[in-house]
Design a protein around this motif. Structure first.
Motif, PDB file in Angstrom:
ATOM      1  N   ARG A 129      -8.316   0.172  -1.351  1.00 17.93           N
ATOM      2  CA  ARG A 129      -7.013   0.996  -0.694  1.00 17.93           C
ATOM      3  C   ARG A 129      -6.422   2.066  -1.559  1.00 17.93           C
ATOM      4  O   ARG A 129      -5.876   2.756  -1.372  1.00 17.93           O
ATOM      5  N   GLN A 130      -6.894   2.029  -2.761  1.00 14.36           N
ATOM      6  CA  GLN A 130      -6.395   3.116  -3.897  1.00 14.36           C
ATOM      7  C   GLN A 130      -6.652   4.398  -3.563  1.00 14.36           C
ATOM      8  O   GLN A 130      -7.559   4.791  -2.896  1.00 14.36           O
ATOM      9  N   ALA A 155      -1.892   1.088   8.283  1.00  8.44           N
ATOM     10  CA  ALA A 155      -2.475  -0.033   8.989  1.00  8.44           C
ATOM     11  C   ALA A 155      -4.091  -0.056   8.784  1.00  8.44           C
ATOM     12  O   ALA A 155      -4.579  -1.200   8.732  1.00  8.44           O
ATOM     13  N   LEU A 156      -4.650   1.162   8.634  1.00 11.24           N
ATOM     14  CA  LEU A 156      -6.165   1.313   8.523  1.00 11.24           C
ATOM     15  C   LEU A 156      -6.608   0.774   7.008  1.00 11.24           C
ATOM     16  O   LEU A 156      -7.540  -0.188   6.790  1.00 11.24           O
ATOM     17  N   VAL A 182       0.890   9.764   2.977  1.00 12.11           N
ATOM     18  CA  VAL A 182       0.293   8.594   3.308  1.00 12.11           C
ATOM     19  C   VAL A 182       1.123   7.322   3.241  1.00 12.11           C
ATOM     20  O   VAL A 182       1.200   6.499   4.158  1.00 12.11           O
ATOM     21  N   ALA A 183       2.072   7.544   2.161  1.00 12.63           N
ATOM     22  CA  ALA A 183       2.944   6.480   2.110  1.00 12.63           C
ATOM     23  C   ALA A 183       3.876   6.114   3.088  1.00 12.63           C
ATOM     24  O   ALA A 183       4.552   5.299   3.405  1.00 12.63           O
ATOM     25  N   ARG A 184       4.048   7.189   4.001  1.00 18.22           N
ATOM     26  CA  ARG A 184       5.029   7.342   5.422  1.00 18.22           C
ATOM     27  C   ARG A 184       4.013   7.131   6.480  1.00 18.22           C
ATOM     28  O   ARG A 184       4.730   7.273   7.589  1.00 18.22           O
ATOM     29  N   THR A 205       0.805  -1.141   0.132  1.00 20.94           N
ATOM     30  CA  THR A 205       0.004   0.049   0.052  1.00 20.94           C
ATOM     31  C   THR A 205       0.991   1.346   0.081  1.00 20.94           C
ATOM     32  O   THR A 205       0.633   2.196  -0.839  1.00 20.94           O
ATOM     33  N   ALA A 206       1.898   1.278   0.789  1.00 18.71           N
ATOM     34  CA  ALA A 206       2.824   2.196   0.831  1.00 18.71           C
ATOM     35  C   ALA A 206       3.437   2.689  -0.714  1.00 18.71           C
ATOM     36  O   ALA A 206       3.538   3.891  -0.988  1.00 18.71           O
ATOM     37  N   GLU A 207       3.842   1.572  -1.389  1.00 15.60           N
ATOM     38  CA  GLU A 207       4.334   1.808  -2.718  1.00 15.60           C
ATOM     39  C   GLU A 207       3.432   2.118  -3.773  1.00 15.60           C
ATOM     40  O   GLU A 207       3.539   3.178  -4.412  1.00 15.60           O
ATOM     41  N   ALA A 208       2.160   1.744  -3.398  1.00 14.99           N
ATOM     42  CA  ALA A 208       1.108   2.250  -4.303  1.00 14.99           C
ATOM     43  C   ALA A 208       0.862   3.875  -4.068  1.00 14.99           C
ATOM     44  O   ALA A 208       0.587   4.451  -5.090  1.00 14.99           O
TER      45      ALA A 208
END
Length: 311
Positions: free
Chosen positions: A47-48, A37-38, A29-31, A3-6
């Motif tokens: 999650r997008q 976690a949510l 948000v990526a950090r 998700t962080a990478e996205a």
């Protein structure tokens, strides 16, 4: 991809140079371990970035500052999660008609248009809008759709459309202010021109509402296609839709659409349909591949703002 990478990739490849607000927010948000976690507790498709940012805007939350965005999402997570689970990124950008127009205008006329993933159906009216490719104008309707086109001889006129229909799991109603407000929330913060375009396109569609059918792109496509008049060229098309479809279902759709009479126009990211030997894209931005009957024709930006025709 995590998700962080996205979110990091969204900020770099989609938002950079297009929306400073969303670029800054996506990188934050990526950090953000709390938000990640949510988000990771949701199904992957929910999650997008576009969906999260649109839901927060629709709920009246802030997107211009990462700190207040974080606080709003954490504090109102129950409401945010509920909307994420029932909504989809149904960005109905009429500007995409500018990259579809050269293909549609070159097909045998008149046309019967069937859009898969139609949302509210605003892309079913390519004959009602006006277009500007550099100094070349096509059509006389509203809104005016601007497109930077490279390697393209613009069409002389808009297509003749005698039938239009859309298929969507959750079709939106252009005559319903509630549905139009969701489309508005999906437009990126700085894009006042796209908001004006949405209002103009929604008004044009509301004056002659399209046939929109709630259904699946495989199970329900043949029956809807069978309603098209036989003396018109059937064109099944879609833009930025198939990435939301699981690969086995996507493959079934491709097999089906190839068997239908008429033509198939796809405008999807390159990895979705797995084209071979594509030329290099113009730059590092995110591009779709515009294709006719499986043959790639051009790179196209996601909102229809630019296209580069293949040589």
């Amino acid at each position: 991809m995590t998700t962080a990478e996205a979110y990091a990739e969204f900020g770099i490849r989609e938002a950079r140079g297009v929306s400073p607000t969303y670029e800054r927010l996506a990188q934050a948000v990526a950090r953000d371990d709390d938000l990640l976690a949510l988000l990771d507790g949701l199904p992957p498709a929910k999650r997008q970035p576009n969906l999260l940012f649109g839901v927060v805007r629709w709920l009246g939350g802030p997107v211009d500052d990462p700190v207040t965005f974080h606080d709003f999402v954490v504090t109102h997570w129950a409401a945010v999660e509920a909307e994420l689970l029932i909504r989809a990124t149904q960005t109905n950008e009429a500007g995409r008609c500018a990259v579809l127009l050269p293909v549609l205008a070159a097909l045998p006329q008149p046309l019967a248009l069937l859009e898969v993933g139609a949302s509210a159906g605003l892309c079913l009216y390519p004959d009602r809008y006006a277009y500007r490719y550099g100094d070349h104008q096509v059509g006389s309707g509203t809104p005016m759709l601007e497109c930077e086109a490279n390697g393209l001889v613009p069409p002389a006129d808009v297509p003749q459309v005698v039938w239009r229909a859309g298929l969507d799991l959750n079709p939106l109603d252009v005559t319903d202010p509630h549905d139009v407000s969701w489309l508005d929330a999906l437009i990126w913060p700085e894009h006042a021109h796209r908001r004006a375009r949405l209002r103009a396109a929604a008004a044009a569609a509301a004056a002659d509402p399209p046939l929109l059918v709630r259904g699946d792109l495989v199970d329900d496509l043949p029956a809807l296609a069978a309603q098209a008049p036989t003396d018109a060229t059937l064109v099944v098309f879609h833009t930025s839709v198939l990435y939301q479809v699981p690969p086995p279902r996507r493959d079934a759709f491709v097999r089906l659409v190839r068997e239908l009479p008429g033509h198939w126009v796809a405008n999807e990211s390159p990895e979705v349909l797995g084209y071979d030997a594509l030329p290099e894209p113009p730059d590092d931005a995110l591009y779709n591949v515009l294709a006719l009957d499986g043959k790639p024709l051009a790179w196209a930006r996601g909102h229809g703002q630019a296209m580069t025709w293949f040589g």
